[in-house]
Design a protein around this motif. Structure first.
Motif, short mmCIF file in Angstrom:
data_model
loop_
_atom_site.label_atom_id
_atom_site.label_comp_id
_atom_site.label_asym_id
_atom_site.label_seq_id
_atom_site.Cartn_x
_atom_site.Cartn_y
_atom_site.Cartn_z
N THR A 44 0.85 -1.21 0.00
CA THR A 44 0.00 0.00 0.00
C THR A 44 0.88 1.25 0.00
OG1 THR A 44 -0.17 -0.05 2.43
CG2 THR A 44 -1.92 -1.15 1.18
N LEU A 47 -1.09 4.81 0.08
CA LEU A 47 -1.69 5.11 1.38
C LEU A 47 -0.61 5.46 2.40
CD1 LEU A 47 -4.45 2.33 1.59
CD2 LEU A 47 -4.78 4.76 1.12
N ASP A 254 -5.35 0.93 -2.99
CA ASP A 254 -4.19 1.80 -2.89
C ASP A 254 -3.90 2.50 -4.21
OD1 ASP A 254 -1.61 2.46 -1.20
OD2 ASP A 254 -0.91 1.87 -3.20
#
Length: 501
Positions: A44, A47, A254
């Motif tokens: 991710t 993020l 993401d």
């Protein structure tokens, strides 16, 4: 220094020109260990980069299930005050978020905001008055109910019920981009809204994702990322196959969030947009909640402690002690209600809320005013089985049912006391060794249950079955106003039962 910071906040809240846009991204069933800053096995990067530019909320809590969390976000009230504490509104249940309670988007509209919802609603659709377009959103593109197939938008294939199609633009059925993966469908709509968004008037945009909720489906390229990881670890079985897909759904999120933020920047809207990222509850897979005990539906930490962060706006960056720090302030999803409304210019004295304004604690490191947090309070009016879970500072009490609440029958009641500062994974039950703290927390529970409104969580009605609505999930088959009966003359018998416990 605090005086200067308070002046900055005052300028923001008093000047209509500086009212921030709000982009609220709500993931579905994202566990505490489903992000790379809590678990390096997750992919991710977008993020993590965004969280690193803002504030990570390390002690952030929601309700154990989808609908109660969404009700708490919309109303700023714990679900036990709105009758929404029992659990998710499954398809074909004749209920919804009670209409007497004003919602976050309704109040934001009064402050000059345009309001938009993309993705999942899940606060009732059986009556038109429950619909998001009747509860404060100027525009809606998404699904009414719990969860459809991520490609077909179809609910629950069953020969007795019928296949229910669920996608609306406003209140009209939409077949746009049929076959496009849901996360990318919501992304495309979000980018279209940002393309048309005003640069002078403020807006509130909730992107309510349908991943990583079952059914577990994801584009192949994301699944292969995790298959490669598993091959390196020599892991291969049916469980890991499912886990690969679930994790792939999160990496697709993401990527999608990264593109949404890129669009925000390309339009210049990022200069005055606060980004909030949150999950609605923990994952149904215990492993996805890291080392936390329990999972979705449980009042143990794994069901309610989830990833979250805030990012964006020059004011936020001016106030931050250091970008990317992790705040230990105790935060509940109800806290967005007063926090975002105060930033919009709304006077908090006008609000009825269980939330705490968390702006200063998150941005300056000041001590939060929140010392008590309610995980859930529910007492069944048919069997008197119950679930009470509260926290005061670092002490957490679970009294009654610990797992997903089972009404209408007598369940084993348990008693747990944890010190979360020393034992965040809830491994040591201190209920017997700390009786005075147990009694103190039970007293809090008993006082709060005096304010509890009876939950309405009926069985599903065949009146709502898609086979009677041309294969659609459609409103028009239930009434509202159940609260007028359940709450008109609140029964004291339940209250007496609690006081006698």
């Amino acid at each position: 220094m605090n005086i200067v910071l308070c002046i900055l906040v005052s300028v923001l809240t008093q000047s209509s020109a500086s009212k921030p846009n709000i982009l609220f991204i709500l993931a579905d069933d994202l566990g505490f260990g489903d992000v790379s800053w809590n678990n390096p096995e997750m992919i991710t990067p977008n993020l993590e980069r965004l969280a690193g530019q803002g504030v990570i909320l390390d002690q952030y809590y929601t309700q154990p299930k989808c609908s109660p969390s969404r009700a708490a976000l919309m109303t700023g009230l714990y679900p036990f005050r709105t009758g929404m504490q029992r659990g998710s509104i499954g398809p074909f249940r004749p209920t919804g978020l009670p209409t007497p309670f004003p919602t976050l988007p309704e109040i934001l509209r009064n402050q000059g905001y345009s309001t938009h919802l993309v993705g999942k609603w899940h606060l009732g659709y059986c009556n038109e008055n429950y619909l998001p377009t009747r509860r404060g959103f100027d525009s809606f593109f998404g699904e009414y109910a719990q969860q459809a197939d991520h490609y077909t938008r179809e609910h629950e294939v069953n020969r007795h019920i019928g296949t229910g199609y669920d996608l609306r633009r406003g209140e009209n059925v939409s077949y746009e981009n049929l076959g496009l993966y849901s996360t990318f469908l919501w992304e495309e709509e979000t980018i279209n809204i940002l393309d048309k968004a005003s640069t002078s008037d403020p807006w509130f945009l909730e992107v309510s994702l349908t991943a990583a909720h079952p059914p577990y489906q994801a584009p192949d390229k994301y699944i292969k990322m995790y298959e490669r990881k598993n091959r390196r670890k020599k892991q291969k079985n049916n469980r890991s196959d499912q886990d690969n897909i679930r994790k792939a759904m999160i990496t697709a999120i993401d990527d999608s969030v990264g593109r949404i933020i890129d669009k925000l920047k390309s339009t210049g809207l990022d200069e005055n947009t606060l980004v909030v990222f949150s999950s609605d509850n923990g994952s149904g897979h215990s492993d996805a909640n890291g080392s936390l005990r329990g999972k979705k539906g449980y009042v143990f930490e794994g069901g309610v402690r989830v990833p979250a962060f805030i990012q964006g706006t020059p004011l936020l960056h001016q106030m931050l002690v250091t970008p990317g720090y992790s705040s230990s302030a105790l935060v509940h999803i109800v806290d967005w209600f007063p926090t975002l409304l105060r930033l919009s210019g709304e006077k908090l004295s006008n609000l009825e809320t269980d939330g705490v304004d968390i702006w200063e604690p998150l941005t300056t490191g000041e001590i939060s005013q929140r010392e008590i947090l309610v995980y859930n309070l529910d007492l069944d009016d048919q069997s008197k089985t119950f679930q009470f879970a509260v926290r005061k500072n670092n002490w957490k009490l679970i009294w009654g049912q610990t797992k997903e609440f089972k009404p209408h029958k007598k369940e084993k009641n348990e008693l747990f006391l944890f010190n979360l500062a020393r034992d965040p994974n809830e491994t040591e039950n201190l209920a017997e060794s700390e009786p005075s703290i147990v009694q103190e927390l039970k007293k809090i529970v008993k006082n709060l249950t005096k304010e509890t409104r009876t939950a309405f969580h009926p069985n599903r009605f065949n009146l709502g079955f898609p086979k009677y609505h041309e294969g659609l999930l459609s409103p028009g088959w239930c009434g509202t106003g159940w609260w007028k009966i359940l709450w008109n003359s609140e029964s004291t018998s339940l209250g007496r039962f609690v006081q006698a416990l």
